[in-house]
Design a protein around this motif. Structure first.
Motif, PDB file in Angstrom:
ATOM      1  N   ARG A  38       9.434   0.339  -0.775  1.00  0.00           N
ATOM      2  CA  ARG A  38       9.165  -0.380   0.479  1.00  0.00           C
ATOM      3  C   ARG A  38       8.031  -1.390   0.290  1.00  0.00           C
ATOM      4  O   ARG A  38       8.100  -2.524   0.777  1.00  0.00           O
ATOM      5  N   ALA A  39       6.985  -0.956  -0.418  1.00  0.00           N
ATOM      6  CA  ALA A  39       5.862  -1.862  -0.659  1.00  0.00           C
ATOM      7  C   ALA A  39       6.261  -2.998  -1.597  1.00  0.00           C
ATOM      8  O   ALA A  39       5.936  -4.163  -1.368  1.00  0.00           O
ATOM      9  N   ASN A  60       4.088   8.228   4.565  1.00  0.00           N
ATOM     10  CA  ASN A  60       4.194   7.467   5.815  1.00  0.00           C
ATOM     11  C   ASN A  60       5.460   6.633   5.907  1.00  0.00           C
ATOM     12  O   ASN A  60       5.434   5.490   6.358  1.00  0.00           O
ATOM     13  N   LEU A  61       6.575   7.207   5.484  1.00  0.00           N
ATOM     14  CA  LEU A  61       7.847   6.534   5.737  1.00  0.00           C
ATOM     15  C   LEU A  61       8.132   6.603   7.234  1.00  0.00           C
ATOM     16  O   LEU A  61       7.596   7.461   7.928  1.00  0.00           O
ATOM     17  N   TYR A  62       8.986   5.680   7.713  1.00  0.00           N
ATOM     18  CA  TYR A  62       9.339   5.693   9.131  1.00  0.00           C
ATOM     19  C   TYR A  62      10.488   6.681   9.327  1.00  0.00           C
ATOM     20  O   TYR A  62      11.612   6.407   8.916  1.00  0.00           O
ATOM     21  N   PRO A  63      10.214   7.828   9.951  1.00  0.00           N
ATOM     22  CA  PRO A  63      11.210   8.913   9.949  1.00  0.00           C
ATOM     23  C   PRO A  63      12.460   8.611  10.771  1.00  0.00           C
ATOM     24  O   PRO A  63      13.486   9.236  10.565  1.00  0.00           O
ATOM     25  N   HIS A  64      12.362   7.653  11.704  1.00  0.00           N
ATOM     26  CA  HIS A  64      13.523   7.380  12.561  1.00  0.00           C
ATOM     27  C   HIS A  64      14.445   6.329  11.943  1.00  0.00           C
ATOM     28  O   HIS A  64      15.463   5.991  12.526  1.00  0.00           O
ATOM     29  N   LEU A  65      14.066   5.813  10.788  1.00  0.00           N
ATOM     30  CA  LEU A  65      14.884   4.787  10.131  1.00  0.00           C
ATOM     31  C   LEU A  65      15.416   5.318   8.801  1.00  0.00           C
ATOM     32  O   LEU A  65      14.798   6.178   8.173  1.00  0.00           O
ATOM     33  N   PHE A  69       0.690   5.447   0.375  1.00  0.00           N
ATOM     34  CA  PHE A  69      -0.223   6.426   0.969  1.00  0.00           C
ATOM     35  C   PHE A  69      -0.005   7.815   0.385  1.00  0.00           C
ATOM     36  O   PHE A  69       1.067   8.137  -0.125  1.00  0.00           O
ATOM     37  N   ASN A 127      13.919   1.380   6.287  1.00  0.00           N
ATOM     38  CA  ASN A 127      12.500   1.471   5.966  1.00  0.00           C
ATOM     39  C   ASN A 127      12.057   0.278   5.109  1.00  0.00           C
ATOM     40  O   ASN A 127      10.960  -0.229   5.256  1.00  0.00           O
ATOM     41  N   MET A 129       0.839  -1.188   0.000  1.00  0.00           N
ATOM     42  CA  MET A 129       0.000   0.000   0.000  1.00  0.00           C
ATOM     43  C   MET A 129       0.883   1.250   0.000  1.00  0.00           C
ATOM     44  O   MET A 129       1.850   1.345   0.745  1.00  0.00           O
TER      45      MET A 129
END
Lengths: 288, 248
Positions: free
Chosen positions: B155-156, B93-98, B89, B103, B87
């Motif tokens: 990532r998806a 909505n990436l993971y900002p701390h990685l 978005f 990610n 999915m």
């Protein structure tokens, strides 16, 4: 002045203009300088005046108790707070209500009263209940385990441990609210992205939400530690010999109130100011 | 009857939020390898329909089948199926701390149980595919919106999904970055990946879609090949919507 475009050519930095003296004076941390001066003055007095020197030596003996009580209570409070914070946002009705009940009850009772209650009511009641359970287990045939429970003696639970329990329970509720706010500050999209990849709720919490949330609340947790250090003075009401209690004892024996309480106040102030600076540095580091 | 080629089957699905019906008895089928674009005014239910396909929203009534398997309210099954559905978005909505690399590898390792090395290798592949492999060690905040969205697509894709869902993937982008994301999506469409795309990009719909669905007020109003729908809409509401967004 003519606006010459070469002024803005690449590699030429804008000139650094120093702020005028008035502004620099206004920005100077005077408050901190005064604290440092007070600390230096106190150290000077402690070294030069016999009575202050004696008070310092006396009060220093309580430092280990204060530090150990604060550190261990804080450690337990953080774990309790994290679990309770997760409970507050859980969809499970039981855990949600349990966590909310705990937080609301603790927030509604003065800390001093809570310390008395836990140390002198809750702990004895718990040991009595464990004794009763032990008696029941022995009669049910589980001898060794039951006997161990029967042997628990209320008087055997030291006051320092009760104090640690009381502080942990109180601060557990405070840090629960910090953790809850931290988790809720992370955008919903993060949980959705993680779940959309097939992660479970707990995987998403562990790898995506909590690392970000904890990072956001580190300064708040640091401030809690400073507060805990100060509030640890309340355990002196249980006759736990922390620096406050030994200062009271010293004052009671010698009637040297200025020596006892000035030294005590500077003890706390020194520790809290250093810790606050640490928290400020933490804030700066994670400001991004 | 359901065919083996029907990878998504939505049957009589209804869903409401409070008093508002978001979906009213919607049915549709997506064939393996096809690209379906869903268009419609905001609030028409297109995002809700998309989010029902991987149970980010749970339908009140009706049935949804993914590759022949009915979606149940069962955590374990849903997690399994979600791993097979990528999915993308609107807000990345990436993971900002990685880092970008982390990610892409995290869910591979945690959900697909791939080894670190394997996950990294697949991540490299996908980063190259979206043309951004030089940013592997950057953090999302160091990337432009278009780059972030391409990382989100990588990532998806790294999960090797059977289906890719895109929820308005270009709506939050600055205009000059829309094309780089659409180009990646066009490549995926050509590569035969099953895609369901909610978008306002009619150019993309024309170029890539096998089928366009027009939704309004929680219903599918019209559904056909893009050229026919755009040039010759049968319904008044479709005509009105198209005239509004195409400024005709």
């Amino acid at each position: 002045m003519a606006c010459d475009d070469t002024t803005f050519s690449q590699g030429v930095a804008a000139p650094v203009i120093r702020d005028p003296l008035k502004i620099r004076l206004a920005r100077f941390p005077w408050w901190f300088t005064v604290i440092i001066l007070i600390a230096i003055a106190t150290v000077f007095i402690i070294f030069t005046q016999e009575s202050y020197n004696e008070a310092f030596g006396f009060i220093r003996a309580g430092l280990a108790v204060t530090v150990v009580t604060t550190l261990s209570a804080y450690f337990i409070a953080i774990i309790l707070g994290l679990l309770t914070g997760l409970g507050r946002i859980a969809s499970n009705v039981f855990f949600k209500n349990l966590a909310t009940f705990y937080v609301e009850v603790v927030r509604g009772i003065p800390m001093l009263v809570l310390i008395f209650f836990i140390a002198l009511v809750a702990v004895p009641a718990t040991t009595a209940a464990l004794n009763q359970l032990g008696v029941w287990l022995v009669s049910a045939g589980a001898g060794p385990v039951g006997q161990a429970l029967v042997d628990i003696n209320n008087k055997g639970v030291p006051m320092q441990l009760r104090a640690i329990i009381a502080l942990s329970v109180t601060y557990g509720a405070f840090s629960a609210e910090i953790f809850r706010a931290g988790i809720q500050s992370i955008s919903r999209g993060q949980m959705e992205a993680a779940r959309s990849q097939g992660m479970t709720y707990w995987q998403a919490m562990r790898f995506i939400i909590l690392p970000q949330a904890v990072r956001n609340v580190l300064p708040a947790l640091g401030n809690d530690f400073v507060s805990m250090l100060k509030d640890s003075s309340l355990v002196s009401v249980l006759a736990v010999r922390d620096i406050t209690q030994v200062a009271r004892l010293y004052a009671g024996q010698t009637f040297r109130f200025p020596e006892a309480y000035t030294t005590l106040a500077v003890f706390y102030l020194t520790m809290t100011v250093i810790l606050s600076l640490g928290v400020k540095a933490l804030e700066k580091r994670f400001q991004s | 009857m359901m065919q083996p080629d029907d990878i998504i089957v939505v049957r009589n699905v209804s869903k409401h939020f409070g008093p508002v019906w978001a979906l009213r008895c919607v049915s549709m089928t997506v064939k393996r390898g096809s690209v379906v674009v869903i268009i419609g005014p905001s609030g028409s239910g297109k995002s809700t329909l998309l989010r029902c396909i991987n149970h980010m929203e749970v339908e009140d009534e009706g049935e949804i089948y993914i590759d022949g398997q009915r979606l149940l309210k069962d955590e374990k099954q849903i997690n399994q199926i979600r791993a097979d559905i990528g999915m993308v978005f609107q807000h990345f909505n990436l993971y900002p701390h990685l880092t970008v690399m982390q990610n892409i590898t995290l869910a591979q390792e945690q959900v697909r149980k791939r080894s670190k090395e394997e996950a990294r290798e697949i991540a490299w592949e996908q980063l190259k595919r979206v043309g951004i492999s030089e940013k592997a060690d950057s953090f999302p905040s160091q990337l432009s919106g278009g780059q972030q969205q391409r990382v989100a697509i990588a990532r998806a894709l790294a999960m090797k999904p059977k289906i890719m869902l895109f929820d308005e993937p270009t709506s939050a982008l600055d205009p000059e970055m829309i094309k780089e994301v659409l180009d990646v999506m066009l490549d995926l469409a050509k590569a035969g990946i099953t895609m369901v795309v909610v978008t306002h990009e009619m150019g993309f719909a024309r170029a890539a879609a096998d089928e366009v669905i027009f939704m309004d007020e929680g219903r599918i109003i019209e559904q056909c090949v893009p050229d026919l729908l755009f040039d010759n809409p049968r319904h008044e509401r479709t005509k009105l919507f198209l005239s509004q967004i195409l400024h005709k």
